[in-house]
Write a protein that holds these residues in place. Structure first.
Motif, mmCIF file in Angstrom:
data_model
loop_
_atom_site.group_PDB
_atom_site.id
_atom_site.type_symbol
_atom_site.label_atom_id
_atom_site.label_comp_id
_atom_site.label_asym_id
_atom_site.label_seq_id
_atom_site.Cartn_x
_atom_site.Cartn_y
_atom_site.Cartn_z
ATOM 1 N N UNK A 163 0.815 -1.220 0.000
ATOM 2 C CA UNK A 163 0.000 0.000 0.000
ATOM 3 C C UNK A 163 0.845 1.265 0.000
ATOM 4 N N UNK A 164 1.965 1.232 0.703
ATOM 5 C CA UNK A 164 2.783 2.435 0.861
ATOM 6 C C UNK A 164 4.245 2.045 0.682
ATOM 7 N N UNK A 165 4.924 2.668 -0.257
ATOM 8 C CA UNK A 165 6.285 2.282 -0.609
ATOM 9 C C UNK A 165 7.207 3.495 -0.670
ATOM 10 N N UNK A 166 8.377 3.352 -0.079
ATOM 11 C CA UNK A 166 9.437 4.348 -0.222
ATOM 12 C C UNK A 166 10.720 3.617 -0.596
ATOM 13 N N UNK A 167 11.228 3.892 -1.783
ATOM 14 C CA UNK A 167 12.538 3.406 -2.179
ATOM 15 C C UNK A 167 12.586 2.038 -2.813
ATOM 16 N N UNK A 168 11.447 1.365 -2.938
ATOM 17 C CA UNK A 168 11.461 0.011 -3.461
ATOM 18 C C UNK A 168 11.085 -0.062 -4.928
ATOM 19 N N UNK A 169 11.875 -0.798 -5.699
ATOM 20 C CA UNK A 169 11.588 -1.019 -7.117
ATOM 21 C C UNK A 169 12.341 -2.277 -7.543
ATOM 22 N N UNK A 170 12.650 -2.393 -8.822
ATOM 23 C CA UNK A 170 13.397 -3.540 -9.293
ATOM 24 C C UNK A 170 14.890 -3.438 -9.049
ATOM 25 N N UNK A 202 14.390 4.628 7.582
ATOM 26 C CA UNK A 202 13.851 4.402 8.928
ATOM 27 C C UNK A 202 12.923 5.527 9.340
ATOM 28 N N UNK A 203 13.296 6.757 9.053
ATOM 29 C CA UNK A 203 12.417 7.889 9.380
ATOM 30 C C UNK A 203 11.075 7.763 8.675
ATOM 31 N N UNK A 204 11.106 7.288 7.436
ATOM 32 C CA UNK A 204 9.848 7.089 6.700
ATOM 33 C C UNK A 204 9.007 5.993 7.361
ATOM 34 N N UNK A 205 9.657 4.932 7.810
ATOM 35 C CA UNK A 205 8.937 3.849 8.477
ATOM 36 C C UNK A 205 8.348 4.319 9.802
ATOM 37 N N UNK A 206 9.098 5.118 10.533
ATOM 38 C CA UNK A 206 8.608 5.665 11.804
ATOM 39 C C UNK A 206 7.370 6.527 11.572
ATOM 40 N N UNK A 207 7.413 7.363 10.542
ATOM 41 C CA UNK A 207 6.249 8.208 10.211
ATOM 42 C C UNK A 207 5.044 7.355 9.859
ATOM 43 N N UNK A 208 5.277 6.285 9.133
ATOM 44 C CA UNK A 208 4.183 5.376 8.765
ATOM 45 C C UNK A 208 3.560 4.752 10.013
ATOM 46 N N UNK A 209 4.395 4.281 10.930
ATOM 47 C CA UNK A 209 3.897 3.659 12.152
ATOM 48 C C UNK A 209 3.106 4.658 12.990
ATOM 49 N N UNK A 210 3.616 5.861 13.105
ATOM 50 C CA UNK A 210 2.910 6.892 13.886
ATOM 51 C C UNK A 210 1.547 7.212 13.275
ATOM 52 N N UNK A 211 1.489 7.240 11.962
ATOM 53 C CA UNK A 211 0.239 7.554 11.276
ATOM 54 C C UNK A 211 -0.766 6.412 11.370
ATOM 55 N N UNK A 267 15.965 2.631 16.599
ATOM 56 C CA UNK A 267 14.990 3.728 16.475
ATOM 57 C C UNK A 267 13.613 3.185 16.133
ATOM 58 N N UNK A 268 13.554 2.209 15.248
ATOM 59 C CA UNK A 268 12.297 1.600 14.842
ATOM 60 C C UNK A 268 11.633 0.893 16.029
ATOM 61 N N UNK A 269 12.424 0.123 16.763
ATOM 62 C CA UNK A 269 11.889 -0.617 17.914
ATOM 63 C C UNK A 269 11.453 0.329 19.021
ATOM 64 N N UNK A 270 12.195 1.415 19.204
ATOM 65 C CA UNK A 270 11.827 2.391 20.233
ATOM 66 C C UNK A 270 10.500 3.074 19.897
ATOM 67 N N UNK A 271 10.248 3.288 18.604
ATOM 68 C CA UNK A 271 8.967 3.870 18.184
ATOM 69 C C UNK A 271 7.811 2.952 18.572
ATOM 70 N N UNK A 272 7.984 1.669 18.356
ATOM 71 C CA UNK A 272 6.942 0.714 18.749
ATOM 72 C C UNK A 272 6.674 0.792 20.248
ATOM 73 N N UNK A 273 7.748 0.957 21.009
ATOM 74 C CA UNK A 273 7.603 1.010 22.465
ATOM 75 C C UNK A 273 6.919 2.285 22.928
ATOM 76 N N UNK A 274 7.372 3.422 22.423
ATOM 77 C CA UNK A 274 6.817 4.707 22.877
ATOM 78 C C UNK A 274 5.379 4.910 22.424
#
Length: 486
Positions: A163-170, A202-211, A267-274
């Motif tokens: 559904x949501x992609x940053x940086x992924x292609x072939x 990682x920052x993009x993933x954190x934003x996705x999780x927060x949203x 950073x990713x794991x800490x976002x899940x915790x907070x």
């Protein structure tokens, strides 16, 4: 009738319980009722021993060492293949290589044409649209799906269930100087000049999780790190230049990349915790294949990326699922990244399930540490992959990391079969993890047993075997090229 009545009573009891609890307590109850969020971190070319918790004294991975203490570590975990495209195709499809045809990073005729005895099987570059992918299955189970980093199994993840992609292609790597903005990859906007790609993803993933913290989400985090080009942050590179290496692990640039990856996992794991999501999130951490031998040794494992010796296919693996996996445990069970799909399918309970999967469901193992039924692992590589650095790969010969062949791991036994000359190699991994002594000649019965299993598996999966002789092959040229100058 009684069953329906009981469910109605349970439902209203839960509603009443919600009304009596604090906001925090209600959140905890809700987490026990809904499906877990899933975070799958798949690092590129990270070796089996390139982490502190796996025994490295040079690389520094405090966040992953902590994750290992909080979850279950698998010491006998395997990728579906020895290099990135086929391994990722196995993970995303749940199918072994003969079923999807992705055997390597195209083309399949790698190396000098005069050194290849056979015409290799033609490679399939990406997963076919007909394949029901892991993200598509999770969407069927109610998950919002995302990808941050290297996709490599299709040109657009949106067409394969993301559904949501940053940086992924072939694309299989970030390109020349690609770890610092401006970037060379697709589906990403340039950041400030000098921004580090691993940080950005990682920052993009954190934003996705927060949203999406109030939904049920799947975060696929396939870092481009630690794939070449080897590029770390200057401050970290300087730090590791002053640190003494050990047993073939001494590359400061590579160590800096590993450190940045670890920092961002933290950073990713800490976002899940907070955000109060840790208790209801299943985290899987692994690598897509072994590390490159010329960059980092995985001793006692032989060889590295691109080889079907243990250094090319054995990978680090941690699974953490609070209230399911027992913290600080180690499993000796043989598992594969092919097992992720069936395991997550059981958890997701999708409306539409995959019809065929080649892995096994690990839920009994990760929930109760109950051993799964022993099964054989199979690898098929009917193509060529040239040496990364001649004489430095610890391969069967100096010109190729892998020539066409198949491999079976059955209990403690491992057999390599090569199609060019019909040769076999047999090792007992329990006594010879480094695959140093070929004992095929002294164990003919075991060789025949494993060859029969391999042949049956290839028949069951319609695995193609190259048989056409290469008219350009030149023995004298090959012998000359094989000489390693000192």
């Amino acid at each position: 009738m009684y069953y329906i009545y009981k469910q109605i009573i349970t439902f209203f009891s839960i509603l009443a319980l919600f009304g009596c609890k604090s906001k925090k307590e209600r959140s905890e109850i809700n987490n026990t009722l809904k499906k877990p969020n899933i975070v799958l971190i798949n690092v590129d070319d990270l070796g089996w021993k390139d982490l502190g918790f796996m025994g490295s004294s040079y690389y520094e991975t405090p966040n992953l060492d902590k994750l290992a203490q909080e979850g279950m570590v698998f010491t006998n975990a395997y990728a579906g293949a020895a290099n990135c495209a086929p391994s990722r195709a196995c993970l995303i499809s749940g199918l072994n290589t003969p079923r999807h045809g992705v055997y390597t990073v195209s083309p399949s005729d790698r190396g000098h044409k005069k050194t290849r005895k056979l015409i290799p099987i033609k490679n399939t570059k990406h997963l076919h649209d007909s394949i029901y992918t892991l993200p598509q299955m999770l969407k069927s189970g109610g998950y919002i799906t995302s990808n941050f980093g290297k996709w490599h199994v299709g040109n657009n993840p949106a067409k394969q269930g993301i559904d949501y992609n940053v940086g992924g292609s072939g694309k299989g790597n970030p390109g020349k100087n690609g770890y610092f903005s401006p970037y060379n990859i697709d589906f990403i906007e340039d950041g400030p000049e000098g921004e580090y790609l691993t940080d950005r993803l990682t920052n993009e993933a954190v934003s996705f999780i927060e949203k999406h913290k109030d939904t049920t989400f799947f975060v696929y985090m396939p870092f481009y790190s630690v794939h070449t080009p080897i590029m770390g942050k200057d401050s970290l590179v300087e730090k590791f230049k002053t640190k003494k290496g050990h047993e073939g692990q001494n590359n400061a640039e590579y160590a800096a990349m590993v450190a940045s990856m670890d920092e961002n996992v933290g950073k990713l794991l800490n976002t899940l915790k907070t955000k109060g999501l840790e208790e209801n999130t299943l985290v899987i951490f692994t690598s897509d294949n072994g590390g490159i031998r010329a960059i980092s040794h995985q001793d006692p494992l032989r060889a590295g990326k691109g080889s079907y010796y243990e250094g090319g296919i054995r990978v680090p693996l941690i699974i953490k699922w609070p209230n399911h996996t027992k913290p600080n445990t180690t499993s000796l069970q043989v598992v594969s990244n092919l097992d992720f799909y069936p395991t997550l399918q059981t958890i997701a309970a999708p409306v539409k399930k995959a019809k065929v999967l080649d892995g096994v469901d690990l839920n009994s193992l990760i929930n109760t540490n109950q051993n799964i039924t022993e099964r054989d692992l199979f690898f098929h590589f009917p193509v060529y992959l040239q040496a990364y650095k001649k004489g430095k790969d610890s391969s069967r010969d100096p010109l190729f990391r892998t020539r066409p062949g198949s491999v079976i791991i059955s209990g403690d036994w491992k057999l390599h079969q090569y199609f060019e000359d019909g040769a076999v190699e047999l090792y007992n991994l329990k006594t010879d993890l480094g695959e140093a002594e070929n004992i095929a000649a002294s164990h003919p019965d075991k060789v025949n047993e494993l060859l029969n299993k391999l042949e049956q598996w290839r028949s069951d999966t319609n695995a193609p075997i190259p048989t056409e002789i290469n008219p350009d092959y030149d023995l004298k040229f090959e012998q000359k090229q094989s000489i390693i100058k000192k």
